[in-house]
Design a protein around this motif. Structure first.
Motif, PDB file in Angstrom:
ATOM      1  N   GLN A 113       3.944 105.971  39.938  1.00 24.47           N
ATOM      2  CA  GLN A 113       4.703 106.344  41.132  1.00 24.47           C
ATOM      3  C   GLN A 113       5.027 107.838  41.127  1.00 24.47           C
ATOM      4  O   GLN A 113       4.935 108.503  42.157  1.00 24.47           O
ATOM      5  N   ARG A 114       5.355 108.390  39.955  1.00 23.75           N
ATOM      6  CA  ARG A 114       5.662 109.832  39.898  1.00 23.75           C
ATOM      7  C   ARG A 114       4.410 110.639  40.205  1.00 23.75           C
ATOM      8  O   ARG A 114       4.488 111.722  40.800  1.00 23.75           O
ATOM      9  N   ARG A 115       3.246 110.144  39.789  1.00 24.86           N
ATOM     10  CA  ARG A 115       1.990 110.800  40.102  1.00 24.86           C
ATOM     11  C   ARG A 115       1.786 110.837  41.622  1.00 24.86           C
ATOM     12  O   ARG A 115       1.396 111.858  42.197  1.00 24.86           O
ATOM     13  N   ARG A 116       2.092 109.725  42.297  1.00 24.45           N
ATOM     14  CA  ARG A 116       1.926 109.649  43.742  1.00 24.45           C
ATOM     15  C   ARG A 116       2.896 110.577  44.460  1.00 24.45           C
ATOM     16  O   ARG A 116       2.549 111.184  45.487  1.00 24.45           O
TER      17      ARG A 116
ATOM     18  N   ARG B  57       5.358  99.784  50.919  1.00 22.51           N
ATOM     19  CA  ARG B  57       5.306  99.965  49.465  1.00 22.51           C
ATOM     20  C   ARG B  57       6.392 100.915  48.978  1.00 22.51           C
ATOM     21  O   ARG B  57       6.970 100.715  47.919  1.00 22.51           O
ATOM     22  N   MET B  58       6.655 101.944  49.776  1.00 21.94           N
ATOM     23  CA  MET B  58       7.702 102.878  49.369  1.00 21.94           C
ATOM     24  C   MET B  58       9.064 102.179  49.330  1.00 21.94           C
ATOM     25  O   MET B  58       9.852 102.389  48.415  1.00 21.94           O
ATOM     26  N   VAL B  59       9.318 101.342  50.324  1.00 27.26           N
ATOM     27  CA  VAL B  59      10.579 100.591  50.327  1.00 27.26           C
ATOM     28  C   VAL B  59      10.677  99.748  49.057  1.00 27.26           C
ATOM     29  O   VAL B  59      11.732  99.698  48.406  1.00 27.26           O
ATOM     30  N   GLN B  60       9.608  99.076  48.683  1.00 31.19           N
ATOM     31  CA  GLN B  60       9.630  98.234  47.484  1.00 31.19           C
ATOM     32  C   GLN B  60       9.891  99.050  46.222  1.00 31.19           C
ATOM     33  O   GLN B  60      10.653  98.644  45.349  1.00 31.19           O
ATOM     34  N   THR B  61       9.237 100.220  46.150  1.00 29.96           N
ATOM     35  CA  THR B  61       9.454 101.097  45.003  1.00 29.96           C
ATOM     36  C   THR B  61      10.929 101.484  44.896  1.00 29.96           C
ATOM     37  O   THR B  61      11.521 101.450  43.805  1.00 29.96           O
ATOM     38  N   MET B  62      11.527 101.804  46.037  1.00 31.94           N
ATOM     39  CA  MET B  62      12.919 102.224  46.008  1.00 31.94           C
ATOM     40  C   MET B  62      13.847 101.065  45.674  1.00 31.94           C
ATOM     41  O   MET B  62      14.888 101.253  45.034  1.00 31.94           O
ATOM     42  N   ARG B  63      13.454  99.869  46.086  1.00 34.63           N
ATOM     43  CA  ARG B  63      14.253  98.693  45.713  1.00 34.63           C
ATOM     44  C   ARG B  63      14.207  98.491  44.201  1.00 34.63           C
ATOM     45  O   ARG B  63      15.216  98.185  43.576  1.00 34.63           O
ATOM     46  N   GLU B  64      13.015  98.687  43.636  1.00 33.24           N
ATOM     47  CA  GLU B  64      12.880  98.544  42.176  1.00 33.24           C
ATOM     48  C   GLU B  64      13.697  99.594  41.435  1.00 33.24           C
ATOM     49  O   GLU B  64      14.051  99.404  40.273  1.00 33.24           O
ATOM     50  N   LEU B  65      13.964 100.702  42.091  1.00 37.84           N
ATOM     51  CA  LEU B  65      14.802 101.737  41.482  1.00 37.84           C
ATOM     52  C   LEU B  65      16.280 101.373  41.606  1.00 37.84           C
ATOM     53  O   LEU B  65      17.145 102.110  41.161  1.00 37.84           O
ATOM     54  N   GLY B  66      16.555 100.251  42.267  1.00 37.55           N
ATOM     55  CA  GLY B  66      17.926  99.754  42.327  1.00 37.55           C
ATOM     56  C   GLY B  66      18.700 100.153  43.560  1.00 37.55           C
ATOM     57  O   GLY B  66      19.912  99.944  43.617  1.00 37.55           O
ATOM     58  N   LEU B  67      18.014 100.720  44.559  1.00 36.86           N
ATOM     59  CA  LEU B  67      18.723 101.121  45.784  1.00 36.86           C
ATOM     60  C   LEU B  67      18.903  99.939  46.729  1.00 36.86           C
ATOM     61  O   LEU B  67      18.074  99.047  46.780  1.00 36.86           O
ATOM     62  N   ARG B  68      19.977  99.961  47.476  1.00 30.64           N
ATOM     63  CA  ARG B  68      20.207  98.941  48.497  1.00 30.64           C
ATOM     64  C   ARG B  68      19.463  99.317  49.768  1.00 30.64           C
ATOM     65  O   ARG B  68      19.197 100.491  50.023  1.00 30.64           O
ATOM     66  N   LEU B  69      19.197  98.313  50.579  1.00 33.70           N
ATOM     67  CA  LEU B  69      18.379  98.549  51.772  1.00 33.70           C
ATOM     68  C   LEU B  69      19.009  99.558  52.725  1.00 33.70           C
ATOM     69  O   LEU B  69      18.299 100.343  53.352  1.00 33.70           O
ATOM     70  N   ASP B  70      20.328  99.549  52.838  1.00 32.52           N
ATOM     71  CA  ASP B  70      20.935 100.507  53.765  1.00 32.52           C
ATOM     72  C   ASP B  70      20.797 101.943  53.239  1.00 32.52           C
ATOM     73  O   ASP B  70      20.608 102.876  54.034  1.00 32.52           O
ATOM     74  N   ARG B  71      20.856 102.091  51.928  1.00 36.19           N
ATOM     75  CA  ARG B  71      20.641 103.420  51.319  1.00 36.19           C
ATOM     76  C   ARG B  71      19.185 103.864  51.506  1.00 36.19           C
ATOM     77  O   ARG B  71      18.911 105.029  51.801  1.00 36.19           O
ATOM     78  N   ILE B  72      18.243 102.958  51.338  1.00 42.15           N
ATOM     79  CA  ILE B  72      16.830 103.260  51.537  1.00 42.15           C
ATOM     80  C   ILE B  72      16.592 103.675  52.987  1.00 42.15           C
ATOM     81  O   ILE B  72      15.884 104.648  53.261  1.00 42.15           O
ATOM     82  N   ALA B  73      17.213 102.951  53.907  1.00 41.51           N
ATOM     83  CA  ALA B  73      17.066 103.284  55.332  1.00 41.51           C
ATOM     84  C   ALA B  73      17.527 104.716  55.584  1.00 41.51           C
ATOM     85  O   ALA B  73      16.894 105.462  56.337  1.00 41.51           O
ATOM     86  N   GLU B  74      18.618 105.124  54.931  1.00 43.03           N
ATOM     87  CA  GLU B  74      19.101 106.515  55.077  1.00 43.03           C
ATOM     88  C   GLU B  74      18.049 107.506  54.596  1.00 43.03           C
ATOM     89  O   GLU B  74      17.710 108.466  55.292  1.00 43.03           O
ATOM     90  N   ASP B 100      11.773 110.973  42.903  1.00 41.63           N
ATOM     91  CA  ASP B 100      11.238 111.395  41.608  1.00 41.63           C
ATOM     92  C   ASP B 100      12.362 111.474  40.567  1.00 41.63           C
ATOM     93  O   ASP B 100      12.187 111.078  39.415  1.00 41.63           O
ATOM     94  N   ARG B 101      13.511 111.962  40.996  1.00 40.26           N
ATOM     95  CA  ARG B 101      14.655 112.063  40.096  1.00 40.26           C
ATOM     96  C   ARG B 101      15.055 110.675  39.589  1.00 40.26           C
ATOM     97  O   ARG B 101      15.287 110.467  38.393  1.00 40.26           O
ATOM     98  N   LEU B 102      15.101 109.695  40.503  1.00 38.69           N
ATOM     99  CA  LEU B 102      15.455 108.330  40.123  1.00 38.69           C
ATOM    100  C   LEU B 102      14.419 107.730  39.181  1.00 38.69           C
ATOM    101  O   LEU B 102      14.765 107.038  38.224  1.00 38.69           O
ATOM    102  N   CYS B 103      13.137 108.009  39.458  1.00 33.56           N
ATOM    103  CA  CYS B 103      12.066 107.523  38.577  1.00 33.56           C
ATOM    104  C   CYS B 103      12.235 108.095  37.176  1.00 33.56           C
ATOM    105  O   CYS B 103      12.124 107.370  36.174  1.00 33.56           O
ATOM    106  N   ALA B 104      12.500 109.387  37.096  1.00 36.68           N
ATOM    107  CA  ALA B 104      12.630 110.051  35.795  1.00 36.68           C
ATOM    108  C   ALA B 104      13.802 109.471  35.022  1.00 36.68           C
ATOM    109  O   ALA B 104      13.703 109.199  33.815  1.00 36.68           O
ATOM    110  N   GLU B 105      14.925 109.236  35.702  1.00 39.15           N
ATOM    111  CA  GLU B 105      16.106 108.634  35.068  1.00 39.15           C
ATOM    112  C   GLU B 105      15.764 107.271  34.487  1.00 39.15           C
ATOM    113  O   GLU B 105      16.107 106.949  33.349  1.00 39.15           O
TER     114      GLU B 105
END
Lengths: 159, 159
Positions: A113-116, B57-74, B100-105
């Motif tokens: 994902q970071r690559r993308r 797919r981006m929404v799913q990635t962000m969900r896996e990072l632990g974000l809530r749907l309303d935060r993702i919508a923002e 990217d910051r969330l992924c790195a964390e």
DNA sequence: TTGCTCCTCACGTCACGTGAGGTGGC
DNA sequence: TTGCTCCTCACGTCACGTGAGGTGGC
């Protein structure tokens, strides 16, 4: 000598603070058999050992790996008195190995994902000096009018 | 020439299959403004572009990072017609950078967790040739009777 | 006794899952 | 017309959040 081992017991409030959670979640986890207090007082008060915070943290790690609480309860069900020491240790080993496998899988997905994201950011820099721009009329730059290729997926998602 | 750009449109069923999801979730995401169909037919049928799967797919990635749907919508709210091209691209850049910051964390936390699992497995191997074993009588090997030290946390969680 | 913390219901919320009953045909 | 897919309610579920009303004192 009331107990063979000395251990400090915490009421639910102190334990919740130590674990960084709240009373409701701890009570819910007890209901599921995920994290059961070491004992209860006659009045019904829950008492936890300080080391129970290790189990709490493991549950949280597994939740972050995307497991549901009932699945976590299965994997962490190493506390069955009928198990021989050998079988118990085999289960512990299996639970740790499975967790490591899930971590490795997730690490790989994150790296990809970071690559993308890097790919999307690179293309975005090109877009900044482009006379076009995403709009309903050009199908939001899909495909790109400059090179005729599809956008990097993570840029497409935001255009 | 009905449309300036040709694009294949998919009904919700075909799009769900492409995205690897189901109708209910797509309808729910539309309700939240997260992933809105490109158009609707007179009869109310939803139509999606193939490239909308990138947004899914981006929404799913962000969900896996632990974000809530309303935060993702923002974060994904880059589709405002009032935005200038410069402001739009700045928002896209910010959304990608935050992701990217969330992924790195998360990567860092996963690496640390794998280190802890390895530590627990190493100690577990020692336990196999030990005459003690976890039980309520010895506070489940806490602390270890051999070296007097606390167990590695991930072993403690399972003992 | 007075506070503070704990207790058990029990209803609310988020992100969907799952029918029920009916309609569309890009 | 017949199937198949789609539609909109609307209630159920999981993992808690949030009071209400009452009790414990490791």
């Amino acid at each position: 000598m009331t107990q063979p081992t000395e251990m400090r017991l915490l009421k639910i409030g102190a334990f919740a603070e130590l674990a960084g959670t709240n009373l409701r979640t701890l009570r819910y986890y007890e209901e599921l058999g995920l994290l059961v207090p070491a004992r209860r007082s006659a009045g019904g008060l829950r008492f936890y050992r300080e080391t129970d915070v290790n189990r709490w943290r493991m549950v949280q790690t597994m939740r972050e790996l995307g497991l549901r609480l009932d699945r976590i309860a299965e994997l962490l069900a190493t506390h069955d008195a009928r198990l021989s020491r050998h079988d118990l240790q085999a289960r512990v080993r299996a639970a740790l190995a499975e967790q490591d496998r899930l971590c490795a899988e997730k690490e790989a997905r994150l790296a990809e994902q970071r690559r993308r994201i890097a790919e999307a950011l690179a293309k975005l820099s090109e877009c900044e000096s482009c006379r076009h721009g995403p709009s309903p009329e050009n199908n939001f730059c899909e495909p790109c009018a400059v090179d005729g290729k599809p956008l990097p997926p993570d840029l497409s998602a935001l255009y």
